[in-house]
Design a protein around this motif. Sequence first.
Motif, PDB file in Angstrom:
ATOM      1  N   GLU A   1      18.967  61.715  -9.660  1.00 52.45           N
ATOM      2  CA  GLU A   1      20.197  61.576  -8.974  1.00 52.45           C
ATOM      3  C   GLU A   1      21.293  61.954 -10.314  1.00 52.45           C
ATOM      4  O   GLU A   1      22.233  62.302  -9.718  1.00 52.45           O
ATOM      5  N   LEU A   2      20.863  61.861 -11.497  1.00 58.23           N
ATOM      6  CA  LEU A   2      21.755  62.200 -12.599  1.00 58.23           C
ATOM      7  C   LEU A   2      22.207  63.846 -12.457  1.00 58.23           C
ATOM      8  O   LEU A   2      23.136  64.061 -12.918  1.00 58.23           O
ATOM      9  N   ARG A   3      21.170  64.631 -12.345  1.00 60.52           N
ATOM     10  CA  ARG A   3      21.323  65.799 -12.389  1.00 60.52           C
ATOM     11  C   ARG A   3      22.302  66.119 -10.927  1.00 60.52           C
ATOM     12  O   ARG A   3      23.123  67.011 -11.076  1.00 60.52           O
ATOM     13  N   LYS A   4      21.834  65.863  -9.866  1.00 59.92           N
ATOM     14  CA  LYS A   4      22.882  65.923  -8.522  1.00 59.92           C
ATOM     15  C   LYS A   4      24.234  65.417  -8.860  1.00 59.92           C
ATOM     16  O   LYS A   4      25.216  66.080  -8.482  1.00 59.92           O
ATOM     17  N   SER A   5      24.496  64.421  -9.605  1.00 61.66           N
ATOM     18  CA  SER A   5      25.787  63.702  -9.745  1.00 61.66           C
ATOM     19  C   SER A   5      26.640  64.674 -11.152  1.00 61.66           C
ATOM     20  O   SER A   5      27.715  64.467 -11.357  1.00 61.66           O
TER      21      SER A   5
END
Length: 124
Positions: A40-44
């Motif tokens: 999730e944090l990589r995508k954001s």
Amino acid sequence: MRFEILIYNNAEFESAIEGPDADPAIVAEWSRAHADLQTELRKSGELLDSNELSPQTAVVVRADRGTPHRVKAVDGPFSESKEWVGGFYVVDCATVDRAVEIAGRFVEARYSPVEVRQLVHPGA
């Protein structure tokens, strides 16, 4: 704003995820939670770095009159505790509240503190 999220571990958490008394449900939840959060944090674009830290190779260093020397490690990051820094995340978030929300999602937060600190020199 960039924040360092420090994940503390303790013996209770370690026994829940490692060794003969490990709880398979907690191990699976812990592993899944970190994998999902990192995705999730990589995508954001919020995840800058993350890693687990080995307590076995920790070295405490003090300098006496400019000469560095190793100091025997003691329990915990603070003398009154039996905790150690088990890992970290460096995140780039719009607010401290977002960093706190991320920190609260770690399974480790049920067992010991997860600390959020804003980086003073984020570009360094």
